[in-house]
Design a protein around this motif. Structure first.
Motif, mmCIF file in Angstrom:
data_model
loop_
_atom_site.group_PDB
_atom_site.id
_atom_site.type_symbol
_atom_site.label_atom_id
_atom_site.label_comp_id
_atom_site.label_asym_id
_atom_site.label_seq_id
_atom_site.Cartn_x
_atom_site.Cartn_y
_atom_site.Cartn_z
ATOM 1 N N LYS A 94 5.089 15.159 -1.855
ATOM 2 C CA LYS A 94 5.041 16.611 -0.981
ATOM 3 C C LYS A 94 5.637 16.413 0.181
ATOM 4 O O LYS A 94 6.148 17.070 0.978
ATOM 5 N N VAL A 95 5.327 14.985 0.828
ATOM 6 C CA VAL A 95 6.245 14.442 2.023
ATOM 7 C C VAL A 95 6.652 13.175 1.978
ATOM 8 O O VAL A 95 6.320 12.304 1.157
ATOM 9 N N LYS A 96 7.414 12.911 2.909
ATOM 10 C CA LYS A 96 8.289 11.616 2.946
ATOM 11 C C LYS A 96 7.209 10.611 3.561
ATOM 12 O O LYS A 96 6.336 10.897 4.508
ATOM 13 N N VAL A 97 7.201 9.468 2.668
ATOM 14 C CA VAL A 97 6.351 8.417 3.189
ATOM 15 C C VAL A 97 7.388 7.020 3.243
ATOM 16 O O VAL A 97 7.930 6.737 2.266
ATOM 17 N N MET A 153 0.676 -1.361 -0.119
ATOM 18 C CA MET A 153 0.111 0.173 -0.038
ATOM 19 C C MET A 153 0.971 1.255 0.107
ATOM 20 O O MET A 153 0.336 2.197 -0.314
ATOM 21 N N VAL A 154 1.965 1.142 0.625
ATOM 22 C CA VAL A 154 2.796 2.299 0.642
ATOM 23 C C VAL A 154 3.106 2.776 -0.715
ATOM 24 O O VAL A 154 3.256 4.393 -0.927
ATOM 25 N N GLU A 155 2.986 1.988 -1.943
ATOM 26 C CA GLU A 155 3.318 2.482 -3.204
ATOM 27 C C GLU A 155 2.136 3.503 -3.525
ATOM 28 O O GLU A 155 2.086 4.543 -4.147
ATOM 29 N N ASP A 156 0.799 3.180 -3.098
ATOM 30 C CA ASP A 156 -0.314 4.025 -3.417
ATOM 31 C C ASP A 156 -0.174 5.293 -2.570
ATOM 32 O O ASP A 156 -0.758 6.342 -2.970
ATOM 33 N N VAL A 157 0.308 5.147 -1.438
ATOM 34 C CA VAL A 157 0.498 6.438 -0.627
ATOM 35 C C VAL A 157 1.299 7.273 -1.171
ATOM 36 O O VAL A 157 1.045 8.606 -1.508
ATOM 37 N N ARG A 158 2.397 6.834 -1.799
ATOM 38 C CA ARG A 158 3.521 7.949 -2.429
ATOM 39 C C ARG A 158 2.998 8.328 -3.661
ATOM 40 O O ARG A 158 3.022 9.551 -3.916
ATOM 41 N N LEU A 159 1.930 7.409 -4.407
ATOM 42 C CA LEU A 159 1.538 8.227 -5.630
ATOM 43 C C LEU A 159 0.561 9.133 -5.263
ATOM 44 O O LEU A 159 0.511 10.206 -6.109
ATOM 45 N N ALA A 160 -0.083 8.869 -4.171
ATOM 46 C CA ALA A 160 -1.198 9.859 -3.805
ATOM 47 C C ALA A 160 -0.774 11.190 -3.261
ATOM 48 O O ALA A 160 -1.035 12.294 -3.657
#
Lengths: 360, 183
Positions: free
Chosen positions: A330-333, A319-326
């Motif tokens: 703008k911020v570190k994920v 899911m981290v990939e979807d968070v990064r795409l989202a």
């Protein structure tokens, strides 16, 4: 009158299926979801609502029984756990290609391969990226309590029929096996043949004089026609992204740091937030309820006002990939999660946020 | 109020059903509850444990690292969970088969010799209810009336004739539980 019971997540799925008027369940046993069919067999709904319950000879047979049932406009579902869901992927692709509604419950266990029977969230990609071959998406709901296991069965059917598309309930061994209080929903009658014809004019219910034949298929050998069909499907998925995103935010308003977690992991992370807040760290939890469609816009807007995000999932980082795409950079994920059937503790999540995001 | 409990012992001792009855008693008392078993190859003879949470508020994580109470029914569980009790928390154990008794001095320790007592009753299956009685004596979080309703809801109807025997066992547990150490 309110009817409250103590139930396992798997039992809640079965009871909810009967109550929301499901026509057929076809499944094959596998730990940690076997209580779904066990409960259905115990409750014998064929004697009350008329719902069929069948133990198929395999998961491949189950998913193809769904294809047949759904083609007739029936509300049909199956459940399994990770290895069994892998076996169903060909069928799921066909269901998506034929635009058939159905509900598939995945009580995830650790993989790859036969893996472990303990809980995991490592089927995220398989669920939200289609899973089988071809360009398609399934609607994915992620319950984080036994109550939601119960509530999401009807919601999944509503969405599946609204979009003529398979819907997946992505649970795991933890939510499936644990017991909590559940407020039961009242019984709904199954659709009559007349209602099926009214709500599913596409279904193969027998040709009438006043309409063309309904044909259920996923094959189209004219590529020009099939290209426009692919675009039609994509338009449907974009509409889902506009209209069906569901999430829950927990103390995100004034947060400096955000944990993103779904399902059982989100439950653990709620406690992590309490611990972090007691240490004076302003942390909040964003829990996606729909994994597809994913709450991209919400995360993107939160990213404008926070210092970092941690995606916490029982996987090596999906899911981290979807968070990064989202969040569009703008911020570190970062990602944190135990794997292989191990479940992270609230304290381990706190430590990970401190090390990877706050200190990192 | 929030009480986080681990119940641990051998499979077949009634660890999971004791947790279920306790959780159902909480439901009857309008509490929030969760019951999280160690599921898997634990059948008769293996180890089994269950975490139960009773709370006045919404329960966040059903997975816990530390507990307010540990109910320990074999040596392996003593070794595994004695250190997982919060300081000032409660350890309740059955001395049967225990070779290393609790060593911590910052926790409350109570003992209920339920295995020995169960062998004197009509059925040795009352073992887990004797333990439950012992626990409820030390921590009366749920009323006896709600425990009995919880028991009735947990048992399939064909076993309801056993309700009086189970009640007797719970009461017996409240009588024989002994204080080893208070803090």
């Amino acid at each position: 009158m309110r009817e409250v019971r103590l139930m396992k997540g798997n039992e809640a799925i079965a009871e909810a299926a009967i109550r929301c008027g499901v026509d057929g369940y076809f499944g094959y046993p596998i730990t940690p979801q076997s209580e779904v069919m066990e409960t259905l067999m115990d409750l014998k709904p064929w004697e009350t609502t008329g719902m069929e319950v069948l133990q198929a000879e395999s998961e491949v047979a189950s998913i193809n029984m769904l294809y047949g049932g759904a083609g007739c406009g029936k509300k049909v579902m199956t459940s399994s756990s990770s290895p069994g869901i892998s076996l169903m992927q060909e069928g799921l692709s066909y269901l998506a290609g034929a635009e058939l509604p159905c509900v598939v419950v995945n009580v995830v266990r650790g993989g790859p391969g036969l893996g472990t029977i303990q809980p995991s969230q490592s089927d995220y990609f398989q669920s939200v990226r289609g899973g089988g071959h071809g360009d398609y998406n399934t609607i994915v709901l992620a319950p984080s309590s036994v109550q939601e296991m119960s509530d999401f069965v009807e919601l999944a059917f509503d969405l599946a029929f609204k979009y003529r598309n398979p819907a997946i309930i992505l649970s795991d061994g933890m939510i499936g096996q644990m017991m909590e209080k559940v407020e039961m929903k009242p019984f709904k009658k199954r659709w009559t043949n007349e209602e099926i014809e009214k709500y599913c004019p596409w279904a193969t219910t027998g040709k009438k004089k006043d309409r063309e034949r309904n044909i259920i298929t996923s094959v189209e050998l004219d590529s020009q026609v099939f290209e426009s069909f692919n675009h039609k499907l994509v338009a449907k998925y974009r509409k889902m992204e506009e209209e069906e995103v569901r999430f829950e935010s927990f103390q995100c308003e004034d947060a400096d740091y955000i944990i993103v977690a779904y399902g059982s992991s989100a439950r653990i992370c709620q406690k992590s937030i309490d611990i972090l807040r007691s240490k004076g760290i302003k942390a909040g939890l964003l829990r996606p309820i729909t994994l597809f469609p994913f709450p991209k816009a919400e995360l993107n807007s939160i990213a404008d006002r926070v210092k970092g995000m941690l995606s916490v999932e029982m996987s090596t980082g999906q899911m981290v990939e979807d968070v990064r795409l989202a969040v569009e950079g703008k911020v570190k994920v970062e990602h944190f999660g135990r794997v292989g059937g191990m479940v992270h503790s609230p304290e381990e999540v706190v430590e990970a946020l401190e090390q990877k995001i706050i200190g990192g | 109020m929030s009480e986080e409990i681990i119940i641990a012992g051998f499979g077949g001792q009634g660890v999971l059903s004791m947790g279920k009855i306790l959780a159902y008693s909480g439901v009857m008392q309008d509490m929030e509850v969760s019951w999280m078993p160690s599921y898997g190859p634990e059948m008769r003879g293996g180890t089994a444990n269950v975490s139960v949470i009773l709370s006045d508020n919404r329960i966040s994580s059903p997975i816990l690292k530390e507990f307010d109470t540990a109910i320990i029914l074999n040596q392996q569980s003593m070794d595994k969970f004695e250190d997982a009790i919060k300081p000032g928390g409660l350890l309740l154990y059955d001395g049967n088969g225990i070779t290393r008794h609790p060593e911590r001095t910052d926790i409350r320790v109570y003992r209920v010799d339920a295995a020995a007592e169960a062998s004197k009753m009509e059925s040795s299956k009352t073992f887990n209810m004797i333990v439950l009685g012992g626990y409820l004596k030390v921590k009366p979080l749920v009323s006896m009336e709600n425990v009995m309703t919880g028991l009735k809801k947990s048992l399939p109807e064909r076993h309801h004739k056993l309700l009086p025997l189970n009640e007797k066992a719970i009461i017996r547990g409240t009588e024989i539980v002994q204080k080893i150490q208070e803090v």
